[in-house]
Structure formats: C-alpha cells, structure tokens
Design a protein around this motif. Structure first.
Motif, PDB file in Angstrom:
ATOM      1  N   LEU A   1       0.831  -1.203   0.000  1.00 18.90           N
ATOM      2  CA  LEU A   1       0.000   0.000   0.000  1.00 18.90           C
ATOM      3  C   LEU A   1       0.867   1.256   0.000  1.00 18.90           C
ATOM      4  N   GLU A   2       1.961   1.243   0.760  1.00 23.50           N
ATOM      5  CA  GLU A   2       2.874   2.393   0.776  1.00 23.50           C
ATOM      6  C   GLU A   2       3.431   2.650  -0.619  1.00 23.50           C
ATOM      7  N   ALA A   3       3.818   1.571  -1.296  1.00 19.97           N
ATOM      8  CA  ALA A   3       4.361   1.720  -2.641  1.00 19.97           C
ATOM      9  C   ALA A   3       3.314   2.310  -3.584  1.00 19.97           C
ATOM     10  N   MET A   4       2.103   1.785  -3.530  1.00 15.29           N
ATOM     11  CA  MET A   4       1.048   2.277  -4.417  1.00 15.29           C
ATOM     12  C   MET A   4       0.741   3.746  -4.149  1.00 15.29           C
ATOM     13  N   SER A   5       0.786   4.151  -2.874  1.00 12.33           N
ATOM     14  CA  SER A   5       0.497   5.551  -2.557  1.00 12.33           C
ATOM     15  C   SER A   5       1.560   6.483  -3.124  1.00 12.33           C
TER      16      SER A   5
ATOM     17  N   ASP B   1      -5.674  -6.657 -11.947  1.00 13.47           N
ATOM     18  CA  ASP B   1      -4.520  -6.974 -12.782  1.00 13.47           C
ATOM     19  C   ASP B   1      -4.535  -6.190 -14.091  1.00 13.47           C
ATOM     20  N   GLY B   2      -3.409  -5.517 -14.360  1.00 16.65           N
ATOM     21  CA  GLY B   2      -3.276  -4.740 -15.585  1.00 16.65           C
ATOM     22  C   GLY B   2      -3.840  -3.345 -15.502  1.00 16.65           C
ATOM     23  N   MET B   3      -4.478  -3.005 -14.377  1.00 15.73           N
ATOM     24  CA  MET B   3      -5.087  -1.682 -14.239  1.00 15.73           C
ATOM     25  C   MET B   3      -4.363  -0.828 -13.195  1.00 15.73           C
ATOM     26  N   ASN B   4      -4.110  -1.399 -12.013  1.00  8.65           N
ATOM     27  CA  ASN B   4      -3.363  -0.653 -10.989  1.00  8.65           C
ATOM     28  C   ASN B   4      -2.209  -1.473 -10.416  1.00  8.65           C
TER      29      ASN B   4
ATOM     30  N   ALA C   1       0.487   3.771 -12.773  1.00  7.45           N
ATOM     31  CA  ALA C   1       1.034   4.348 -11.541  1.00  7.45           C
ATOM     32  C   ALA C   1       0.031   5.293 -10.900  1.00  7.45           C
ATOM     33  N   ARG C   2      -0.628   6.100 -11.695  1.00 11.34           N
ATOM     34  CA  ARG C   2      -1.647   7.013 -11.140  1.00 11.34           C
ATOM     35  C   ARG C   2      -2.827   6.228 -10.588  1.00 11.34           C
ATOM     36  N   ALA C   3      -3.207   5.145 -11.252  1.00  7.88           N
ATOM     37  CA  ALA C   3      -4.312   4.325 -10.761  1.00  7.88           C
ATOM     38  C   ALA C   3      -3.952   3.668  -9.427  1.00  7.88           C
ATOM     39  N   ALA C   4      -2.685   3.266  -9.272  1.00  5.47           N
ATOM     40  CA  ALA C   4      -2.243   2.684  -8.002  1.00  5.47           C
ATOM     41  C   ALA C   4      -2.379   3.709  -6.880  1.00  5.47           C
ATOM     42  N   TRP C   5      -1.899   4.927  -7.127  1.00  6.80           N
ATOM     43  CA  TRP C   5      -2.034   5.998  -6.133  1.00  6.80           C
ATOM     44  C   TRP C   5      -3.496   6.272  -5.818  1.00  6.80           C
TER      45      TRP C   5
ATOM     46  N   THR D   1      -6.082   4.327  -6.011  1.00 10.03           N
ATOM     47  CA  THR D   1      -6.686   3.233  -5.235  1.00 10.03           C
ATOM     48  C   THR D   1      -6.460   3.435  -3.751  1.00 10.03           C
ATOM     49  N   VAL D   2      -5.225   3.768  -3.382  1.00  7.09           N
ATOM     50  CA  VAL D   2      -4.914   3.977  -1.968  1.00  7.09           C
ATOM     51  C   VAL D   2      -5.598   5.237  -1.453  1.00  7.09           C
ATOM     52  N   ARG D   3      -5.561   6.279  -2.239  1.00 10.31           N
ATOM     53  CA  ARG D   3      -6.169   7.546  -1.822  1.00 10.31           C
ATOM     54  C   ARG D   3      -7.660   7.382  -1.547  1.00 10.31           C
ATOM     55  N   GLU D   4      -8.333   6.580  -2.349  1.00 11.25           N
ATOM     56  CA  GLU D   4      -9.782   6.434  -2.219  1.00 11.25           C
ATOM     57  C   GLU D   4     -10.197   5.402  -1.174  1.00 11.25           C
TER      58      GLU D   4
END
Length: 560
Positions: free
Chosen positions: A336-340, A360-363, A398-402, A404-407
């Motif tokens: 989660l830290e990495a995704m943020s 998979d393939g999205m975030n 990368a933006r989708a990963a961020w 996901t965590v933000r939301e």
C-alpha cells in the motif's frame, strides 16, 4: 529500559463495575509488540495507528519488548501523546524474550497488569488491549482478565492469513471482545470458524499515508511499442521494502528474479530495504554473483538497512515497480505504501489482501505462482509480470495505483474505523478467561494440551510411532509441537534419524541431538517415513508432501 511501577488499584466504580456506566468513548488502548520495534508491517501499523489515535485525544500506550537477535530497532519517532514502555524485571533485570519463554508468562504479567490498572484508574474506563504476533501475548491479556476482568477488554487482530493466527484467535475467543480481519478473505475465515461470534467480527483494511496530489511522473522507460527484446531508455527500478525473511516473504526469490531479468536482457536495478533473519543469507547471494547472466548481481542488486519513513517514501517515488514474492499476506502495508507513491505493484496473488486491492493490468500486476513453488519458478512468473508492466501505459497504471490507496486505504479512514471498534469493545461485557484452561498458548513439555498441541496430541503421536516401530523416520517440524512432545519422542520405538524444517535458518543445527535438515535432503538421512510434527500447520505441510514422496518416503499426517 523503563520499569512499570504498580499504581494504586482503581476503584470498582472507576473500572466500570457492574451497575456503573462505562465510559462511552475514547477508550484507552494498549498495544503489545513482543518483537519490539523490528521491521514488520505490524510494527508500522501499530506506530501509525497509535499516532492517529493520540492526535484525536485518546490514551495510547505501546508495550515494547526487545527486538529479536540480529534485528535492529527501527528509528521511528513516535507521535506526541503516544507512550512507549520498555519492560524490565524486578531490580532492573531484563525479562526473557516472550518467544523464548516457553509459556512461562510470570515475568510479564505483573508489569502488564500494573500498567492496565494505572491507565484504568487514570481514565475511568476499561483498557482495550491489543496483543500482536504471538499467542502468548494474548495469554498475558487472558491472565489479566482472570484477576481484573472489569479493567480489560481484548481485541484480536488477524494480520496474516496463516493457520497460526487463526488458531490463536480461536483459542482465546472466550476472552476476546472484538475480532478484526484486515481483508475480506480473513474475515470470511473468522466467521466460518467462529459462527457464534459473527456480530463481533469486522473487516478493517489497513491504511497508509496518502498524498492529496498524485506523485510526479517518472522518466519514460521505453518508446511506444515496447516488446521483449526491445532496449529500454533507462533501467527499470525495482524495489522491495520490508522484512528480509524467506518463509513468508520469500526474499531470495527476488535475487532469482534479477537473474531472470538479466537473462532476458532487461536492464534493471533492484533495491531491497529492510532487516530480518535472512539478511545475511541474502547479502551472501548478492555478493556471490551468478553464472550465465549479463552482469554481476552486485552491479544490479543492493540491500540497505531500514530507512526512515521519509527515506522509504523518497525511494518509492523514484522507483517504477514494487516487487513482492510472498507465500502469504494479510494486507501488505509495504504494498500500500508503494502504491500511494505511484510505484506499481508486481506481486504474487495470495488468497488474502492483494486481490482486494489490485485489478490486474489496471493498478498493478499479478505473478501467478503457487506458494509451494521454488525460487526459480517464482522468478520466471515475476519476470513475466514485469514484462507486462513494461508493455503497458506505465504512468496511467502508476496514477491508478495511487488513486486506489487515496480512495480506499487512507490512514485517516483506518483510524476512524479502529476507534469505533475500540469504543464498542470498551462498553461490552467483561470476558474473564476460563479458570480451567491454561492462559499460555505455548504449553510446557508435559503435552497436556495448549494452543500448539491438542489434548490428544501425545496419545496420537505415541500410537503412530508404535505403528512405525523399527522403521527409520524423520520428523517434519522443529517448532513448539516437537518440543512439547519431547517426552513421547524420547520413548519412540521408531528410530528418529533427523528433523526437517522449512526454516532455512535452522538447517545445520541440532534439536534433542537430531540434525535439522532441509526437506529436500530427507532421503540422505536414510529414512523410510516422515511424520508431520505440527497441529496448526499440518494441512499446509501435508499439501506439500510431494517433496518427500519424490524421494520415496511415506508421509504421515498425525491429525488426519
């Protein structure tokens, strides 16, 4: 080392005695950290949660034991308002490690009891006690509930999707006011095992700090139309942060991943940040180099000691991919830290946690691999997932990963959810531990039954060994189950020639004079049969019995 000085015992009214309304909000919290402030997701969870609750005005205390041998203490400042207590015994003598105490909780109970009595006296509320990691940490809470049931409410977290954690919560169910699972998979398992307590089980996902704005875009890795064999504009930056450990995290598979990427001609760097029992082994693998690849390991892999949260954040913001080869997880805080930070996760799809977060393939990307696979197979699967990342719109993912965590996984949301559970636990009825059950999860050597050995364990083992009389056997498992049944093993009519264990750090040592070896080397000991010496992990070990059957050995499940 701080000593806990016993305060005056609170009055029944202050403690919330029957007929007296308990405090309705801001229940005080005590979190036990039996492995101290060593590198782990549980440590970071506790520190961050404590800080968030303290900022909201709640009394929070961390009871910090010594770190395991060879593991450094994280240098992390605690939030103002968070109390940290380090234990010391009478006269300043240091108590033993809770992991090595063999179920003797007497050096620890007085200090914890005095702490909880003092907090209850000061706040006028029952204290919510959250043990972590070890069954015997829960045992301390159970013991206090025997003498001071009105002063303590225990909340049991399941942070990892493993049989040990499940068994701990089952064993201590009579004294636990609320149960928390960190993923939907874990909560479903808790509800199946504890159907009568379904109303007391809730799912609270982990939370991490998340910036309001997405992280800056990394420099481009490739030109459009990248495919295997295409040269990258720059090396792809891979990062792992966390415990340097093999059984769960499988960190040596990441070295094999680097070798596999080098064989495929993918220019990269791999940084591993952390500390743990496999650190020396990992450093040796990196220094030893490899054959048949295009560069030396030391040129592309480095391990650094634990960094500050700010240092970890800066590294992740400059990295492209976070890699995780775990056999099991709960809900990885490091992921989660990495995704943020906009660092795209490439992880194994363990049953718990990751599948709640990653599409998979999205975030992020999954590397399909079985928990029993060896490092080489894991490396091939991870490398394939990284190739898929390289062929994707990296900045979009990368933006989708961020996002996901933000939301969904913000620390603030996590803290609010936890606060609600703590306060509900504090006003729930007292749950004293049954007087006819041992408080300790780890039993003694009389094999009378504990959280590690069932009441009929000694009888079952004695009967199985009798059926294998005169045969040469290996015991799989060098842990508490074997130790607690030592008296039965000493009288074995079967010839015990060795002990196997999945923990590489134990290979080459002795237990009761028998050598501890790797499962793959069982045939070299001259054995004909293998007895699984475990109750908690027996099913998982039996599922991997092929490692023995390929060597011509028969495998016996003690509890089937």
């Amino acid at each position: 080392m701080s000593s806990l000085v016993r305060p005056a015992r609170p009055s029944p009214r202050a403690a919330g005695a029957p007929g007296t309304p308990a405090r309705a909000h801001a229940a005080p919290l005590v979190i036990s950290l039996p492995d101290g402030l060593s590198v782990s997701g549980v440590t970071m969870w506790a520190i961050r949660l404590a800080g968030g609750l303290a900022r909201a005005g709640r009394s929070v205390t961390l009871v910090v034991h010594d770190e395991p041998p060879g593991q450094a203490r994280l240098d992390i400042p605690l939030e103002r308002g968070v109390a940290a207590i380090r234990l010391s015994g009478s006269g300043g003598a240091k108590p033993p490690s809770l992991r090595q105490a063999a179920g003797d909780l007497s050096p620890f109970i007085p200090a914890y009891r005095n702490l909880i009595r003092g907090i209850a006296d000061r706040t006028g509320s029952p204290v919510v006690f959250c043990p972590t990691l070890l069954g015997d940490a829960f045992g301390i809470g159970a013991a206090i509930s025997l003498t001071d049931p009105d002063l303590i409410r225990m909340v049991g977290w399941q942070h990892a999707d493993i049989a040990y954690d499940s068994r701990v919560l089952e064993y201590y169910e009579p004294a636990i006011a609320r149960f928390v699972g960190v993923s939907s998979h874990i909560c479903a398992g808790l509800r199946a095992r504890l159907p009568r307590r379904e109303a007391d089980i809730c799912c609270i996902v982990n939370g991490v700090p998340a910036e309001l704005e997405p992280p800056s875009t990394r420099p481009a890795l490739r030109a459009d139309g990248w495919k295997p064999g295409t040269t990258l504009k720059r090396p792809v930056r891979l990062t792992y942060t966390g415990r340097i450990e093999h059984n769960q995290k499988r960190v040596t598979a990441l070295v094999a991943l680097s070798d596999e990427l080098a064989r495929r001609g993918i220019d990269h760097s791999l940084t591993l940040v952390g500390d743990g029992p496999a650190a020396e082994e990992l450093d040796g693998l990196i220094a030893r180099g490899s054959s048949g690849v295009r560069s030396r390991r030391a040129d592309r892999i480095r391990r650094t000691p634990p960094l500050s949260p700010e240092g970890v954040r800066a590294l992740l913001e400059s990295s492209d991919v976070f890699v995780l080869a775990s056999r099991y997880e709960g809900l990885s805080v490091s992921m989660l830290e990495a995704m943020s930070a906009g660092c795209v996760p490439v992880v194994t799809p363990v049953a718990s946690g990751a599948t709640d977060v990653i599409k998979d393939g999205m975030n992020g990307f999954f590397a399909e691999v079985d928990p029993a696979e060896d490092d080489a197979a894991v490396a091939v699967s991870l490398a394939g997932a990284i190739e898929r990342f390289l062929g994707s719109p990296a900045s979009v993912i990368a933006r989708a990963a961020w996002s996901t965590v933000r939301e969904r996984f913000r620390l603030e949301s996590h803290t609010l959810a936890v606060a609600s559970v703590l306060d509900a636990a504090a006003v729930s009825p007292a749950r004293p531990w049954p007087t006819d059950r041992p408080c300790a999860f780890t039993g003694g050597t009389d094999a009378t039954g504990s959280g590690t050995v069932p009441p009929d364990g000694a009888v079952r083992l004695r009967e199985l060994l009798a059926s294998l009389a005169e045969r040469s056997i290996i015991l799989h498992g060098a842990g508490r189950h074997t130790v607690e049944l030592a008296a039965v093993l000493a009288e074995s009519p079967a010839r015990i020639v060795a002990i196997t264990d999945d923990d590489r750090a134990r290979h080459g040592a002795l237990l009761f004079g028998w050598p501890i070896i790797a499962p793959g080397a069982a045939a070299t000991a001259g054995a004909t049969d293998v007895v699984i010496s475990s109750w908690i992990h027996a099913d998982a070990i039996y599922a991997r019995r092929a490692v023995y059957e390929r060597q011509g050995l028969r495998v016996h499940h003690l509890y089937k």
